[in-house]
Enzyme design. Structure first.
Site, PDB file in Angstrom:
ATOM      1  N   LYS A   1      -8.088 -10.028   3.278  1.00 55.93           N
ATOM      2  CA  LYS A   1      -8.852  -9.046   2.212  1.00 55.93           C
ATOM      3  C   LYS A   1      -8.973  -9.259   0.821  1.00 55.93           C
ATOM      4  O   LYS A   1      -7.847  -9.560   0.357  1.00 55.93           O
ATOM      5  CB  LYS A   1      -8.684  -7.645   2.634  1.00 55.93           C
TER       6      LYS A   1
ATOM      7  N   LYS B   1       4.634   3.327   3.537  1.00 54.33           N
ATOM      8  CA  LYS B   1       4.682   3.545   1.963  1.00 54.33           C
ATOM      9  C   LYS B   1       6.463   3.858   1.681  1.00 54.33           C
ATOM     10  O   LYS B   1       6.690   3.670   0.531  1.00 54.33           O
ATOM     11  CB  LYS B   1       4.018   4.633   1.445  1.00 54.33           C
TER      12      LYS B   1
ATOM     13  N   LYS C   1      -7.668  -5.760  -4.846  1.00 54.60           N
ATOM     14  CA  LYS C   1      -7.253  -5.335  -6.413  1.00 54.60           C
ATOM     15  C   LYS C   1      -5.995  -6.004  -6.868  1.00 54.60           C
ATOM     16  O   LYS C   1      -5.651  -6.056  -7.981  1.00 54.60           O
ATOM     17  CB  LYS C   1      -7.561  -4.149  -6.562  1.00 54.60           C
TER      18      LYS C   1
END
Ligand code: TRP
Length: 345
Positions: free
Chosen positions: A210, A119, A213
């Site tokens: 995968k 991150k 979203k």
């Protein structure tokens, strides 16, 4: 005579990210299995809003997404009679314990976390909240002394740290925390203590990745998609060369993914579905898959609609949940404060 206590179920705790755009990949990979676990464990499930703010959030959106996650999980069958459902920030003991755990957490342990490294990669200025994310997660867990923590594979390292911190605290201040085990998602078989990754649900537009979203809408079927949109997305899903409807992820990744979706959404065995479509065309298979998805999402969408129209009753569920969780959390904190020598108020 005192009534005999019912034999207590073992506790499981998990946090969910309120991310919006929840899709059938989330449903099959996580939500559905949470719903099954509540029949086995005394579950505490919370929306991790304090974890969400470790990356910048729009305040209005954060609020809406927190509520949306609760609607979704309730609509999918999480039952407040069986599971204690609450919002992380409603139980301030989470932050209190996280602070205390920070005081026994070596900086190096936090810096080597894979999620932290991912991150913060390439960032000039790194926020401390991202670094301390895992100590908050450890607090979330240890407050309730669970035996099991359902998590995705990418959270296992944080759970390892949680176990390390439990041991550290215990050895310094005396036996206080249990060391919980991860229950890792295995979509094909449900949850397993052994780890490993099962058949994931992949993107409709790219079976190598995968379902996500953040990808284009054609990649996923969202839980609240209309019948029309679902049909369109399934019909335009990529397929493999050849014409056989066969579960063979290495050679037929797209069709295998569609079969996995069919199976997971209907509860039917893959072999059974293969047999039904033996000799059928892709078009027929897709048309009926779309119908199956529409049918299985219908009751969830209906329930979601009712809940969203009845926000007050959902807020009440969250209030009850926070009360129950707060009681358990406060019992742990009383012990912790005493053990580390904080003067009682
Ligand atoms: N970090 C978890 C995730 O990304 C969410 C989470 C927060 C969590 N606190 C937790 C999961 C405690 C399990 C237990 O999915």
């Amino acid at each position: 005579m005192k009534p005999t206590m019912p034999v207590g179920r073992q506790v499981a705790v998990s946090g969910i990210q309120a991310s919006g755009n929840l899709h059938i990949g989330n449903y099959i990979g996580a939500i559905k299995q949470f719903v099954e676990l509540q029949n086995k464990y005394n579950m505490f499930v919370f929306v991790a809003d304090l974890h969400a703010i470790t990356v910048p959030q729009d305040p209005e959106k954060l609020k809406a997404q927190t509520l949306d996650a609760v609607y979704t999980y309730l609509a999918c069958g999480l039952d407040p009679k069986k599971t204690t459902i609450f919002v992380q920030s409603h139980v301030p003991q989470h932050t209190e314990l996280s602070w205390i755990l920070n005081t026994i957490t070596p900086l190096g342990e936090l810096e080597r976390m894979t999620q932290f490294k991912d991150k913060t990669q390439g960032q000039e200025s790194v926020l401390a909240g991202l670094l301390n994310y895992p100590t908050l997660m450890a607090a979330d867990i240890l407050l309730y002394n669970p035996i099991a923590v359902p998590v995705r594979e990418d959270q296992v390292q944080h759970l390892e740290l949680t176990r390390t911190l439990a041991r550290k605290f215990n050895s310094r201040f005396g036996e206080t925390f249990k060391e919980p085990k991860p229950l890792i998602q295995q979509p094909a078989q449900g949850w397993s203590a052994s780890g490993g990754s099962g058949a994931r649900i992949m993107g409709l537009d790219d079976p190598a990745k995968k379902m996500s979203k953040s990808a284009s809408p054609a990649n996923r079927i969202e839980l609240l998609d209309s019948a029309e949109v679902i049909k369109k997305k399934v019909m335009s899903a990529v397929t493999d060369s050849g014409s056989e409807i066969k579960f063979d992820p290495a050679n037929k990744p797209a069709i295998s993914n569609l079969l996995a979706i069919y199976s997971q959404m209907t509860g039917r065995a893959v072999a059974d579905i293969e047999k039904q479509y033996h000799g059928s065309s892709y078009a027929k298979f897709k048309t009926e898959l779309a119908e199956a998805v529409v049918t299985s999402l219908a009751p969830i969408q209906e329930k979601y609609g009712k809940l969203a129209k009845n926000k007050t009753s959902v807020l009440k569920i969250l209030k009850e949940g926070a009360k129950k969780a707060g009681k358990a959390a406060e019992a742990t904190m009383k012990d912790v404060r005493k053990k580390i020598g904080l003067l009682e108020s």
